[in-house]
Design an enzyme around this catalytic site. Structure first.
Site, PDB file in Angstrom:
ATOM      1  N   HIS A 264       0.895  -1.165  -0.192  1.00 24.79           N
ATOM      2  CA  HIS A 264      -0.062  -0.209  -0.143  1.00 24.79           C
ATOM      3  C   HIS A 264       0.911   1.174  -0.112  1.00 24.79           C
ATOM      4  O   HIS A 264       1.707   1.388  -1.002  1.00 24.79           O
ATOM      5  CB  HIS A 264      -0.925   0.009   1.436  1.00 24.79           C
ATOM      6  CG  HIS A 264      -1.982   0.937   1.323  1.00 24.79           C
ATOM      7  ND1 HIS A 264      -2.521   1.692   0.231  1.00 24.79           N
ATOM      8  CD2 HIS A 264      -2.926   1.273   2.189  1.00 24.79           C
ATOM      9  CE1 HIS A 264      -3.471   2.414   0.605  1.00 24.79           C
ATOM     10  NE2 HIS A 264      -3.658   2.408   1.577  1.00 24.79           N
ATOM     11  N   HIS A 305      -2.298  -2.413  -9.513  1.00 20.26           N
ATOM     12  CA  HIS A 305      -3.402  -1.875  -8.741  1.00 20.26           C
ATOM     13  C   HIS A 305      -4.703  -2.788  -8.550  1.00 20.26           C
ATOM     14  O   HIS A 305      -4.818  -3.327  -9.645  1.00 20.26           O
ATOM     15  CB  HIS A 305      -3.749  -0.536  -9.240  1.00 20.26           C
ATOM     16  CG  HIS A 305      -4.321   0.649  -8.252  1.00 20.26           C
ATOM     17  ND1 HIS A 305      -5.664   0.446  -7.930  1.00 20.26           N
ATOM     18  CD2 HIS A 305      -3.891   1.269  -7.368  1.00 20.26           C
ATOM     19  CE1 HIS A 305      -5.726   1.348  -7.089  1.00 20.26           C
ATOM     20  NE2 HIS A 305      -4.784   2.180  -6.700  1.00 20.26           N
ATOM     21  N   ASP A 363       2.925   5.445  -6.733  1.00 18.98           N
ATOM     22  CA  ASP A 363       3.910   5.223  -6.155  1.00 18.98           C
ATOM     23  C   ASP A 363       5.332   5.172  -6.943  1.00 18.98           C
ATOM     24  O   ASP A 363       6.340   5.074  -6.373  1.00 18.98           O
ATOM     25  CB  ASP A 363       3.757   3.945  -5.263  1.00 18.98           C
ATOM     26  CG  ASP A 363       2.861   4.384  -3.932  1.00 18.98           C
ATOM     27  OD1 ASP A 363       1.984   3.446  -3.883  1.00 18.98           O
ATOM     28  OD2 ASP A 363       3.017   5.477  -3.561  1.00 18.98           O
TER      29      ASP A 363
HETATM   30  C1  SDX Z   1      -1.502   2.188  -3.240  1.00 20.64           C
HETATM   31  O1  SDX Z   1      -6.158   0.510  -3.170  1.00 20.64           O
HETATM   32  C2  SDX Z   1      -5.568   1.804  -3.436  1.00 20.64           C
HETATM   33  O2  SDX Z   1      -6.369   2.702  -3.988  1.00 20.64           O
HETATM   34  C3  SDX Z   1      -4.289   2.136  -3.140  1.00 20.64           C
HETATM   35  C4  SDX Z   1      -3.618   3.288  -3.381  1.00 20.64           C
HETATM   36  C5  SDX Z   1      -4.268   4.536  -2.904  1.00 20.64           C
HETATM   37  O3  SDX Z   1      -4.035   5.824  -3.292  1.00 20.64           O
HETATM   38  O4  SDX Z   1      -4.816   4.366  -1.506  1.00 20.64           O
HETATM   39  O5  SDX Z   1      -3.825   3.410  -4.810  1.00 20.64           O
HETATM   40  C6  SDX Z   1      -2.117   3.362  -3.103  1.00 20.64           C
HETATM   41  O6  SDX Z   1      -1.202   1.342  -2.485  1.00 20.64           O
HETATM   42  C7  SDX Z   1      -1.124   1.639  -4.583  1.00 20.64           C
HETATM   43  C8  SDX Z   1      -0.486   0.412  -4.815  1.00 20.64           C
HETATM   44  C9  SDX Z   1       1.165   0.345  -4.400  1.00 20.64           C
HETATM   45  N1  SDX Z   1       1.517  -0.955  -4.160  1.00 20.64           N
HETATM   46  C10 SDX Z   1       2.564  -1.657  -4.947  1.00 20.64           C
HETATM   47  O7  SDX Z   1       3.083  -0.884  -6.090  1.00 20.64           O
HETATM   48  C11 SDX Z   1       3.086  -2.716  -4.542  1.00 20.64           C
HETATM   49  C12 SDX Z   1       3.138  -3.589  -5.997  1.00 20.64           C
HETATM   50  N2  SDX Z   1       1.732  -4.117  -6.472  1.00 20.64           N
HETATM   51  C13 SDX Z   1       1.220  -5.193  -6.040  1.00 20.64           C
HETATM   52  O8  SDX Z   1       1.553  -5.625  -4.526  1.00 20.64           O
HETATM   53  C14 SDX Z   1      -0.354  -5.499  -6.346  1.00 20.64           C
HETATM   54  O9  SDX Z   1      -0.466  -5.056  -7.578  1.00 20.64           O
HETATM   55  C15 SDX Z   1      -1.283  -4.770  -5.462  1.00 20.64           C
HETATM   56  C16 SDX Z   1      -1.149  -4.800  -4.017  1.00 20.64           C
HETATM   57  C17 SDX Z   1      -1.197  -3.204  -5.613  1.00 20.64           C
HETATM   58  C18 SDX Z   1      -2.420  -5.033  -5.851  1.00 20.64           C
HETATM   59  O10 SDX Z   1      -2.859  -6.463  -5.731  1.00 20.64           O
HETATM   60  P1  SDX Z   1      -3.858  -7.199  -5.830  1.00 20.64           P
HETATM   61  O11 SDX Z   1      -5.304  -6.206  -6.618  1.00 20.64           O
HETATM   62  O12 SDX Z   1      -4.704  -8.213  -4.740  1.00 20.64           O
HETATM   63  O13 SDX Z   1      -3.656  -8.042  -7.245  1.00 20.64           O
HETATM   64  P2  SDX Z   1      -2.991  -9.405  -7.252  1.00 20.64           P
HETATM   65  O14 SDX Z   1      -1.647  -9.201  -5.839  1.00 20.64           O
HETATM   66  O15 SDX Z   1      -3.900 -10.350  -6.872  1.00 20.64           O
HETATM   67  O16 SDX Z   1      -2.191  -9.466  -8.391  1.00 20.64           O
HETATM   68  C19 SDX Z   1      -3.018  -9.814  -9.570  1.00 20.64           C
HETATM   69  C20 SDX Z   1      -1.879 -10.591 -10.217  1.00 20.64           C
HETATM   70  C21 SDX Z   1      -1.052 -11.768  -9.783  1.00 20.64           C
HETATM   71  O17 SDX Z   1      -0.693 -12.808 -10.364  1.00 20.64           O
HETATM   72  P3  SDX Z   1      -1.219 -14.277 -10.360  1.00 20.64           P
HETATM   73  O18 SDX Z   1      -1.667 -14.649  -8.976  1.00 20.64           O
HETATM   74  O19 SDX Z   1      -3.075 -13.674 -11.018  1.00 20.64           O
HETATM   75  O20 SDX Z   1      -0.581 -15.039 -11.564  1.00 20.64           O
HETATM   76  O21 SDX Z   1      -0.714  -9.872 -10.848  1.00 20.64           O
HETATM   77  C22 SDX Z   1       0.623 -10.266 -10.270  1.00 20.64           C
HETATM   78  C23 SDX Z   1       0.193 -11.130  -9.159  1.00 20.64           C
HETATM   79  O22 SDX Z   1       1.252 -12.034  -9.083  1.00 20.64           O
HETATM   80  N3  SDX Z   1       0.877  -8.805  -9.772  1.00 20.64           N
HETATM   81  C24 SDX Z   1       2.115  -8.474  -9.825  1.00 20.64           C
HETATM   82  C25 SDX Z   1       2.566  -7.286  -9.486  1.00 20.64           C
HETATM   83  N4  SDX Z   1       1.139  -6.865  -8.977  1.00 20.64           N
HETATM   84  C26 SDX Z   1       0.222  -7.737  -9.141  1.00 20.64           C
HETATM   85  N5  SDX Z   1       3.368  -9.180 -10.427  1.00 20.64           N
HETATM   86  C27 SDX Z   1       4.513  -8.489 -10.527  1.00 20.64           C
HETATM   87  N6  SDX Z   1       4.830  -7.270 -10.000  1.00 20.64           N
HETATM   88  C28 SDX Z   1       3.709  -6.481  -9.391  1.00 20.64           C
HETATM   89  N7  SDX Z   1       3.985  -5.447  -9.004  1.00 20.64           N
END
Ligand code: SDX
Length: 424
Positions: A264, A305, A363
């Site tokens: 997050h 996201h 971010d």
């Molecule tokens: C913020 O919610 C909000 O609005 C948050 C925010 C706000 O203003 O409040 O926008 C701020 O938190 C932005 C996000 C910052 N986080 C990151 O940058 C961390 C990296 N991102 C991930 O951890 C992830 O993308 C999330 C946490 C942001 C989203 O997670 P989800 O929606 O639960 O998605 P997921 O983890 O289920 O991923 C879906 C797929 C997965 O692969 P499969 O299991 O389907 O095969 O996409 C892959 C994940 O492995 N994946 C990634 C990835 N993000 C998702 N693979 C590699 N790198 C990534 N960054």
């Protein structure tokens, strides 16, 4: 409220559920009646769950749209200020010039913290993570303001909003000053909100400090871009804490705690650490490979996201601001920015990221700007918390000023059946 229904057949029963439409976005199915039918919905991570009704922010993840009280984030970032955006989020309308002047003056009159609060900082080690300090000192504010903490009183809720908007930058800058062993700088009324924050961060008693107006504008824009984002993890935490009737300072502290995680708000700090670990453009393919490897916990920080399956509109504005700041500081050829741009280009061409619709989020570029301004990496999430305080508070206030019930989710129990304690 509706004449639309959804029909559910479960366990041999057919259940009619009301369907509501908002002004924008998907319809919702009201499942509150299901508990009486002996079933729960199941949605870990709340991917398909609307936890509340709100008028504050609207996001269309497919189109990359973000509206605050109807105004597009791109327009607010270009034409508004963070304080004006605070007024908008809190009250629902942009202030008139007179309302803005009164609001700004009120905020300026609340920027100092109680002198006793300074002692809270000295209890921490100098190398304490500033988010650990912020969780502690913001929660502790409730120990200083017994006078106006009746959450059922709109006037108490308004002065608490003013206190939090005004004091959070002071408390955030104090975290930094404490970490570098410099004296706390008292806020100044003659500076605008962002300039005053930079002054409290980088000013010293030994010489005059004049904030660079380009950097102050960039800081203000970063505050605007982080101000609110619908029912994200930390905002949902604030709403849940608030639903028990906890005081607003405690609720905001719970939001700070939730924001800290690298998935997050902690992502901006993690992005910089990742870019530094990558170190050079020729190592990017190695990290892209790791991000795609299911057996490797590494993820490309700043990408992906829960809602945006297109560009995060904030990332676009942030990238442009990054260009402006780096050219103002003569850092156009910043290695980190070069690696970031190359990483974005490669990731957006890679089938894995394309198929999973993983785009840069808010971010990804913010950390590069903050580092260029001179803010240490450990303070990045504190900046996010500073800016998001108005979003958290606006959602808390919207809930408390309306009708609400304590949040109490249920579960799918897969534990042991009833069994007797073994006889002695
Ligand atoms: C913020 O919610 C909000 O609005 C948050 C925010 C706000 O203003 O409040 O926008 C701020 O938190 C932005 C996000 C910052 N986080 C990151 O940058 C961390 C990296 N991102 C991930 O951890 C992830 O993308 C999330 C946490 C942001 C989203 O997670 P989800 O929606 O639960 O998605 P997921 O983890 O289920 O991923 C879906 C797929 C997965 O692969 P499969 O299991 O389907 O095969 O996409 C892959 C994940 O492995 N994946 C990634 C990835 N993000 C998702 N693979 C590699 N790198 C990534 N960054």
């Amino acid at each position: 409220m509706t004449d639309k229904t959804a029909t559910l057949s479960v366990n041999g029963k057919t259940i009619e559920l009301p369907v509501y439409s908002g002004t924008e976005g998907p319809d919702v199915i009201d499942v509150r009646g299901l508990v009486a039918e002996g079933v729960f919905t199941y949605d870990p991570g709340f991917v398909s769950t609307a936890s509340c009704e709100s008028k504050i922010t609207y996001i269309d993840g497919g189109k990359g749209i973000l509206l605050h009280r109807g105004y597009p984030i791109e327009q607010l970032a270009e034409k508004s200020t963070y304080l004006e955006t605070c007024y908008l989020l809190l009250h629902g309308e942009l202030p008139t010039p007179e309302q803005y002047t009164e609001f700004e003056n009120t905020i300026k009159n609340h920027t100092m913290v109680h002198e006793q609060l300074l002692k809270f900082y000295t209890g921490f080690r100098r190398d304490a993570h500033p988010m650990a300090i912020m969780v502690g000192v913001v929660g502790a504010l409730s120990a200083f303001y017994h006078d106006h903490i009746d959450i059922s009183n709109p006037e108490d809720r308004e002065i608490t909003a003013h206190r939090l908007i005004a004091k959070i930058p002071t408390m955030a800058a104090m975290c930094y000053k404490y970490s570098v062993g410099q004296p706390f700088m008292y806020p100044r009324k003659d500076l605008d909100y962002a300039s005053n924050f930079l002054y409290m961060m980088f000013g010293t008693p030994t010489e005059e400090y004049k904030p660079n107006p380009i950097l102050a504008r960039a800081m203000d824009k970063i505050f605007i871009l982080h101000a609110d984002h619908e029912q994200n993890a930390s905002t949902s935490t604030v709403r849940l804490a608030g639903s028990s009737g906890a005081n607003p300072f405690a609720c905001i502290a719970s939001g700070i705690a939730a924001l800290w995680g690298p998935a997050h708000g902690g992502a901006n700090e993690a992005v910089l650490n990742m870019l530094n670990e990558i170190g050079s453009e020729d190592r990017i393919p190695e990290f892209i490979k790791r991000a795609k490897d299911k057996n490797d916990p590494f993820r490309l920080m700043g990408f992906g996201h829960r809602v945006y399956k297109n560009f995060d509109p904030r990332a676009k504005v942030m990238k442009q601001t990054c260009d402006e700041v780096l050219s103002e500081l003569g850092l156009e050829d910043s290695p980190l920015f070069r690696i970031a741009r190359k990483l974005e280009q490669i990731a957006l061409e890679d089938p894995y990221f394309v198929e999973k619709k993983l785009y840069p989020n808010v971010d990804f570029y913010s950390g590069i700007i903050l580092q260029a301004i001179g803010i240490p990496v450990s303070m990045f999430t504190v900046i996010f918390a500073l800016a998001r305080t108005i979003g958290w508070y606006s959602h808390w206030n919207e809930m408390i000023s309306g009708s609400y019930r304590i949040g109490r989710p249920r579960q799918l129990y897969t534990g042991e059946h009833k069994r007797d304690y073994p006889k002695a």
